[in-house]
Design an enzyme around this catalytic site. Sequence first.
Site, PDB file in Angstrom:
ATOM      1  N   MET A  89      -2.078  -2.861  -2.620  1.00  0.00           N
ATOM      2  CA  MET A  89      -1.172  -3.997  -2.792  1.00  0.00           C
ATOM      3  C   MET A  89      -1.133  -4.576  -4.205  1.00  0.00           C
ATOM      4  SD  MET A  89       0.201  -4.144   0.104  1.00  0.00           S
ATOM      5  CE  MET A  89       1.078  -5.691   0.098  1.00  0.00           C
ATOM      6  N   ARG A  90      -1.566  -3.813  -5.185  1.00  0.00           N
ATOM      7  CA  ARG A  90      -1.482  -4.339  -6.551  1.00  0.00           C
ATOM      8  C   ARG A  90      -0.511  -3.507  -7.377  1.00  0.00           C
ATOM      9  NH1 ARG A  90      -5.443  -8.024  -8.636  1.00  0.00           N
ATOM     10  NH2 ARG A  90      -4.259  -7.739 -10.546  1.00  0.00           N
ATOM     11  N   ILE A  91       0.134  -4.187  -8.336  1.00  0.00           N
ATOM     12  CA  ILE A  91       0.977  -3.465  -9.278  1.00  0.00           C
ATOM     13  C   ILE A  91       0.059  -2.655 -10.196  1.00  0.00           C
ATOM     14  CG2 ILE A  91       2.596  -3.742 -11.210  1.00  0.00           C
ATOM     15  CD1 ILE A  91       3.841  -4.585  -8.575  1.00  0.00           C
ATOM     16  N   HIS A 108       5.568   4.095   2.206  1.00  0.00           N
ATOM     17  CA  HIS A 108       6.241   2.797   2.311  1.00  0.00           C
ATOM     18  C   HIS A 108       6.909   2.699   3.684  1.00  0.00           C
ATOM     19  CE1 HIS A 108       8.301  -0.794   0.924  1.00  0.00           C
ATOM     20  NE2 HIS A 108       9.398  -0.314   1.482  1.00  0.00           N
ATOM     21  N   ASP A 144       8.183   1.190  -5.375  1.00  0.00           N
ATOM     22  CA  ASP A 144       8.799   1.906  -4.252  1.00  0.00           C
ATOM     23  C   ASP A 144      10.009   2.746  -4.661  1.00  0.00           C
ATOM     24  OD1 ASP A 144       6.862   0.781  -2.569  1.00  0.00           O
ATOM     25  OD2 ASP A 144       8.079  -1.002  -2.241  1.00  0.00           O
TER      26      ASP A 144
HETATM   27  C1  GRF Z   1       1.482   0.639   5.704  1.00  0.00           C
HETATM   28  O1  GRF Z   1       2.501   0.132   6.512  1.00  0.00           O
HETATM   29  C2  GRF Z   1       2.044   1.298   4.476  1.00  0.00           C
HETATM   30  O2  GRF Z   1       3.289   1.906   4.689  1.00  0.00           O
HETATM   31  C3  GRF Z   1       2.213   0.137   3.527  1.00  0.00           C
HETATM   32  O3  GRF Z   1       1.103  -0.690   3.781  1.00  0.00           O
HETATM   33  C4  GRF Z   1       0.625  -0.473   5.101  1.00  0.00           C
HETATM   34  C5  GRF Z   1      -0.808  -0.060   4.973  1.00  0.00           C
HETATM   35  O4  GRF Z   1      -1.452   0.067   6.210  1.00  0.00           O
HETATM   36  N1  GRF Z   1       2.305   0.598   2.166  1.00  0.00           N
HETATM   37  P1  GRF Z   1      -2.896   0.688   6.277  1.00  0.00           P
HETATM   38  O5  GRF Z   1      -3.783  -0.111   5.332  1.00  0.00           O
HETATM   39  O6  GRF Z   1      -2.809   2.127   5.881  1.00  0.00           O
HETATM   40  O7  GRF Z   1      -3.318   0.517   7.709  1.00  0.00           O
END
Ligand code: GRF
Length: 221
Positions: A89-91, A108, A144
């Site tokens: 979740m980081r750039i 994604h 993305d």
């Molecule tokens: C998934 O929905 C993925 O597509 C998105 O973040 C979520 C990560 O889920 N990028 P996890 O940590 O793999 O359970």
Amino acid sequence: MPRLKLGVLISGRGSNLAALIAASADPFYPAEVALVISNRDGAAGLAHAERANIPHAVLPHREPSDFAREAGALLRRSGVELVCLAGFMRILDAHFVESWRDRMVNIHPSLLPAFPGLHAQRQAIAAGVRFSGCTVHFVRAEVDSGPIIAQGIVPVCEGDDEEALSARILEVEHRLYPLAVKLIAEGRVKIAGGTVAVAGALAPELAVTNPAEERLARRFF
Ligand code: GRF
């Protein structure tokens, strides 16, 4: 045949990491998870690495450039050949992205190029689309974006909320990510002019659906 070494970057739950680890438990699967890096201490997904005895590290970085430097060194030291972002979740630092060009993929939860960015499932419901899904793509600097390797599709059902749609998509993600990595590891994925061609791919290999195609057809058409 040596297996392709994966470095998986996570921030949270790590269910896609778990799917990749499960796939590589099969000795005939052409890739293996060599290293897991989390940018969050206590990310639940780290437990999957621990359980499978896979080297893992936490880099709670302040600056993208610090993370890039430290992660880059760890990935190189582990001999990682393909970086898999899995709920990371980081750039990422632009130089880092460039240095892994065509060797870094992401999953994604939408049918890109629709609904990039955060809350893709919420965006899909708000847009009223009848189908959504997930995409595995090569990573480029823009979030993305990047050449699409494989996609999975799911129906958006009457009354779906974000949670219900996310769960239906996630089930496909867990099949799609190992499939896309397998295609890369087998050397079947070629990028030309911003799109991907997959050598010898049959349609079901590129489109994974939930419910499975047959049940979907029975239900909807
Ligand atoms: C998934 O929905 C993925 O597509 C998105 O973040 C979520 C990560 O889920 N990028 P996890 O940590 O793999 O359970």
